[in-house]
Design a protein around this motif. Sequence first.
Motif, PDB file in Angstrom:
ATOM      1  N   UNK A 177       0.825  -1.209   0.000  1.00  0.00           N
ATOM      2  CA  UNK A 177       0.000   0.000   0.000  1.00  0.00           C
ATOM      3  C   UNK A 177       0.859   1.258   0.000  1.00  0.00           C
ATOM      4  N   UNK A 178       1.884   1.273   0.862  1.00  0.00           N
ATOM      5  CA  UNK A 178       2.719   2.470   0.984  1.00  0.00           C
ATOM      6  C   UNK A 178       3.601   2.667  -0.243  1.00  0.00           C
ATOM      7  N   UNK A 179       4.122   1.584  -0.803  1.00  0.00           N
ATOM      8  CA  UNK A 179       4.935   1.696  -2.021  1.00  0.00           C
ATOM      9  C   UNK A 179       4.087   2.195  -3.188  1.00  0.00           C
ATOM     10  N   UNK A 180       2.903   1.617  -3.336  1.00  0.00           N
ATOM     11  CA  UNK A 180       2.033   2.041  -4.439  1.00  0.00           C
ATOM     12  C   UNK A 180       1.654   3.509  -4.283  1.00  0.00           C
ATOM     13  N   UNK A 181       1.392   3.909  -3.029  1.00  0.00           N
ATOM     14  CA  UNK A 181       1.056   5.313  -2.802  1.00  0.00           C
ATOM     15  C   UNK A 181       2.203   6.247  -3.118  1.00  0.00           C
ATOM     16  N   UNK A 182       3.420   5.856  -2.714  1.00  0.00           N
ATOM     17  CA  UNK A 182       4.587   6.685  -2.996  1.00  0.00           C
ATOM     18  C   UNK A 182       4.810   6.824  -4.502  1.00  0.00           C
TER      19      UNK A 182
END
Length: 568
Positions: A250-255
């Motif tokens: 989730x955090x990688x995709x958001x970044x």
Amino acid sequence: MTFYFTGIRSFPKLWKSNSYFGLSSSHSYLSLFLKDCYGIRNQEKCFSVKTMSAQNTKAMNLLIAKARCVRKLDESSNKQVSADSSHMFAAGAAKKRSQMNPSSKDPVLPPVENIIQLPTKPLNSEEWDKLKEEFKEKANFENWIILQMVKCHSSVDVAKSVLAWVAAKNSGIVGYDLLVKYLYLCVFHKQTSEIIDVYEIMKARYKRLESGAYTLLMRGLIYTDRWREALLLLEDLKKVMIPSKKNYDDCIQGALFHQDVNVAWNLYQELLSHDIVPMLETLKAFFDFGKDMKDDQYSNKLHNILLYLRNNQLYPGESFAHSIKTWFESGQCLGCGKTVESIHLSSEEYEFLKAKIMRDVIDGGDQYKKTTPQELKRFQNFVKYHPPFDVVIDGLNVAKMFPKARESQVLLNVVSHLAKQNLQVLVLGRKHMLTQNSRWRRVEMEKMQKQASFFFADNISEDDPFLLYATLHSGNHCKFITKDLMRDHKACLPDAKTQRLFFKWQQGHQLAIVSKHPGAKITFQHILSYDTVVQTTGDSWHIPYDDDLVERYSYEVPTKWLCLHRKT
């Protein structure tokens, strides 16, 4: 977030402290999954793309390494097996086998649940009271009804009316479980303003949340302009546990969505440092982000991901393969003429694996639970004083191939077929096979013993250690026949490298009989001559990937390939 009752401005007080390229005998070039295989040219890219399928012999000869195996057995197998036969490790093969041999047990039906017609629009307090009365047998109607809404992905407005009803009758208090379930619906429907409202409430009320709430909040915030607060939640979660691969995804995709490559890549490296295997969706996101980039440093990162797939024997799905292809794509589909890696082990790899198997499976395994050191020693002496075998057969396993057929007849057919090719055959059996009965005829056993060597173990003995020992002791040319996929023995091996070598050796040496019924001509599945793993020669990549519609088990390999070639 607004409700119909008063006091909404002090809202936090309401809450109290949850294309097929099957490298077989023939191939042709065609578009695997994109119509424009002959392609859009992009001068900024340095790779051309091709997809391949099984029709063109010339291309196949260029792509497949020459198999090092028993010539007579392989030639016979190749002649007898049709081009569309799938090998036993092919993706989807296990499911096909289960469909061909359905369980005789009656299917277990799921329990029948009360069926409720969920509201399609928000209800007021009186309407919720009435509905609760209709389901008064439910001990906790409020939690039950919102759980049904979660299962059915009901609208956020309807779920909000449940929370308003509960708050109105409980002095403005709504429980944590209800709030988390409501948050799930907000995240599912991407209601960012509601997600932020719930986040503010929870941040004000609780110093710590359980992992499920952290996960939902990160997933909900990551596509908002407050996405960096999801990273703070990830840091909070790290204080009590290692975040899950989905948290990192989730955090990688958001970044990446917010164009912060450095944050995304640092999170990816952190994930790997925890020995967590990333989700394929995470890796796909890096390729999707890089499709329009002309940055050598970022290209190196993507090459590292491809090497990670190779080293960990991971296979992209069809959508992921699309993303890789799009990133590589530079023009017309051309045959690369490269040879893919052979399935056969080098002499160094073979000796390394043999030593590991002998130590960790034969000598150090748990085989003594079903045999004795004396029996194993007797077998080792037996093998020592026989010439190397070409084929080792798990006799009982093969004999039971057709449940309704006489076992000795089934085994005799297989042994006779191999003996006619002048192969040295070893059959591993049990002592009860020598006793005359309806399943085992003495005359048929005597015929087999004239055609092959036999070793009869005690009736309680485990066959697999004997089979592995005899096959490996005979040399790299020796094949073995059993339906057992050896997963337990692979698990006994001490590290990923040895397990990978074992699986590679197994694919290149295990024969599977594909005859459809007793008495039919004995045929064997074609043994792959190439290794199904992400491969590179520096200027080309060959990437096996999963078809979206195929269910592949962990011990199977994909049958489709993506071929990428550097433009000269």
